[in-house]
Design an enzyme around this catalytic site. Sequence first.
Site, short mmCIF file in Angstrom:
data_model
loop_
_atom_site.label_atom_id
_atom_site.label_comp_id
_atom_site.label_asym_id
_atom_site.label_seq_id
_atom_site.Cartn_x
_atom_site.Cartn_y
_atom_site.Cartn_z
CE LYS A 132 34.88 17.47 -9.04
NZ LYS A 132 34.38 17.11 -10.36
CG HIS A 142 71.34 16.73 -5.25
ND1 HIS A 142 72.62 16.54 -4.76
CD2 HIS A 142 71.43 16.58 -6.61
CE1 HIS A 142 73.44 16.31 -5.78
NE2 HIS A 142 72.75 16.32 -6.90
CD GLU A 202 40.71 12.15 -12.40
OE1 GLU A 202 40.64 13.01 -11.50
OE2 GLU A 202 40.63 12.46 -13.60
CE LYS A 247 34.08 14.31 -20.88
NZ LYS A 247 34.57 12.96 -20.65
CD GLU A 298 38.42 23.14 -8.53
OE1 GLU A 298 37.39 22.96 -9.23
OE2 GLU A 298 38.85 22.29 -7.73
N GLY A 344 38.64 13.22 -19.59
CA GLY A 344 39.40 14.44 -19.30
C GLY A 344 40.91 14.22 -19.34
NE ARG A 345 41.50 9.01 -15.78
CZ ARG A 345 40.23 9.06 -15.43
NH1 ARG A 345 39.65 10.22 -15.18
NH2 ARG A 345 39.51 7.95 -15.31
O1 F6P Z 1 38.95 15.89 -10.97
C1 F6P Z 1 37.89 15.39 -11.70
C2 F6P Z 1 37.86 15.90 -13.09
O2 F6P Z 1 36.61 15.57 -13.60
C3 F6P Z 1 38.98 15.36 -14.00
O3 F6P Z 1 38.73 14.08 -14.43
C4 F6P Z 1 38.98 16.37 -15.07
O4 F6P Z 1 40.12 16.28 -15.87
C5 F6P Z 1 38.90 17.64 -14.25
O5 F6P Z 1 38.02 17.31 -13.19
C6 F6P Z 1 38.41 18.84 -14.98
O6 F6P Z 1 37.10 18.67 -15.45
P1 F6P Z 1 36.50 19.61 -16.55
O7 F6P Z 1 37.33 19.50 -17.77
O8 F6P Z 1 35.10 19.12 -16.76
O9 F6P Z 1 36.51 21.03 -16.01
#
Ligand code: F6P
Length: 550
Positions: A513, A393, A362, A215, A221, A276-277
């Site tokens: 972060k 199990h 979240e 987003k 990452e 995002g979620r």
């Molecule tokens: O963990 C925080 C967050 O902002 C989530 O809400 C989101 O889904 C994820 O990181 C990934 O963010 P982006 O889509 O901006 O890379």
Amino acid sequence: MSIDNHEFRTDRTSGQRWHALRAHHQSIDGTHLRDLFAADPDRGTAMAIESDGLYLDYSKQRVTAETMTLLVEFAHESGLRDGIEAMFGGARINTTEDRAVLHTALRALDADASPTVDGHAVGEQVDRVLHRMSVFAQSVRRGRLRGATSRRIEAVVNIGIGGSDLGPAMACRALAEASTPDIDFRFVSNVDGADLSAALRGLDPETTLFIVSSKTFTTVETLTNAESARQWLIDGIGDRGAVREHFVAVSTNVEAARRFGIAEENVFEFWDWVGGRYSVWSAIGLSLMIAIGSGGFRDFLAGARSMDTEFRTAPFEKNLPVLLGLLGIWNRNLLGAATHAVLPYDERLALLPAYLQQLEMESNGKSVGVDGEPVAIDTAPIVWGAAGTNGQHAFFQLLHQGTTVVPCDFIGVLEPGHLLAGHHDLLIANLIAQTQALAFGRTADEVRAEGVAEHQVPHRAFPGDRPSTTIMMDRLDPYSLGRLLALYEHKVFVQGWLWGIDSFDQWGVELGKVAAGRIVDEIRAEDRTVLPFDSSTAAQIGRYRRARAA
Ligand code: F6P
């Protein structure tokens, strides 16, 4: 509208209905589920609702008809109806980020009736991107999209994390039967290079398409993985220009994607009014659309839309998301349950617990209300779970006999996703048996009657009275999955509204972060004295540096 005069910011627990609920809880506390069932032979059907392929049975929750009436009255008293309309209408209910919350507009049919945000008609934007996605997905599926060496695409790798990974990864797995067999779908999220290395194993750069899903297009990452993937591609094809043919992006930040080297026409846009979620319905679902086709994706949206309509129009006492949300409030705030287990009895839904973990925790893992004051009651429980029957199990021992009561959602699919005889009866029998055993347990007398030695009796008795909801889906297809996910989205909305929190921000992920950024600088610093740290953090950094230097 309550949004404008900020009525929605009040502490719901000061109202009459909350007090009534507490008094009611006292009056039925100690009534075992066995007694509730004995008192009403029709309870199992009276407390079940069926709607458009979804069957929801809450009779094994520790509630009575009066509980449900009081919960529904509490929802009305708290202005939930206004809240729902505020969300669908595009009000900026994400107050801490001053944003509208319109993931529902991604699946609405009537673009003309959709709200405008900042002067832009939301529906038009959605239609435009959906159309671009469809054209692109078709060209990949039909083999028309060619890589830099003119070969067709055989693997799609989605690089993203959190909401930019969990939704498409979970849905692609759930709907694998409906997916094109010609393309291999892989998902990379973790900054641990082991994740990308494993995902790339066996792939040919000439036939691989990367979708960088972010987003913000700033997530470390995702950018780290995307940069390594880009290098892998360039090394494999021997041409820097190949990035153009092998990378597309999904983002609200078109400029950052362009700077990464992705052509603007290969960026699929979405908007800051999609959390995002809550974004699997947007272009973040591009990998899913390539997998199940544009028609399948539209069915997925249609399923969610049908749940949206139910949520907006059904009376609360028959409204699936409202009921699920209210039962969660009852368990969390009146029964004091700190955790909640999601137990899909279907291997195809194995990633659902992880998806719901982000969605619920979240969204509602907050301790400050929208008015900036500490909340008066507990908010989101810890959500966890795994596919059945595996969990039986592993951790079900605690569910049955542990000292902690864990309310559970059991989710089953009536139609199997395979042709193997005998398996499905066993699977569904286990699901039903677990809900029965949790609810009714086994008394010491019942154990004795089986001739069990007296010293074993306490160990082999089950307390029961452990609440669960059972959701059964007729089948698992794009439409029904859309309904299921929207059901949980709206459940989360109901709870966030009643807890008086902003379900759509996530400030709590920021501190870690920033700290990681400082620590990585320290680890890489030449002089090794960039910043002062506490003694534990400093020692851990030192330990890692020594291992790295060795
Ligand atoms: O963990 C925080 C967050 O902002 C989530 O809400 C989101 O889904 C994820 O990181 C990934 O963010 P982006 O889509 O901006 O890379």
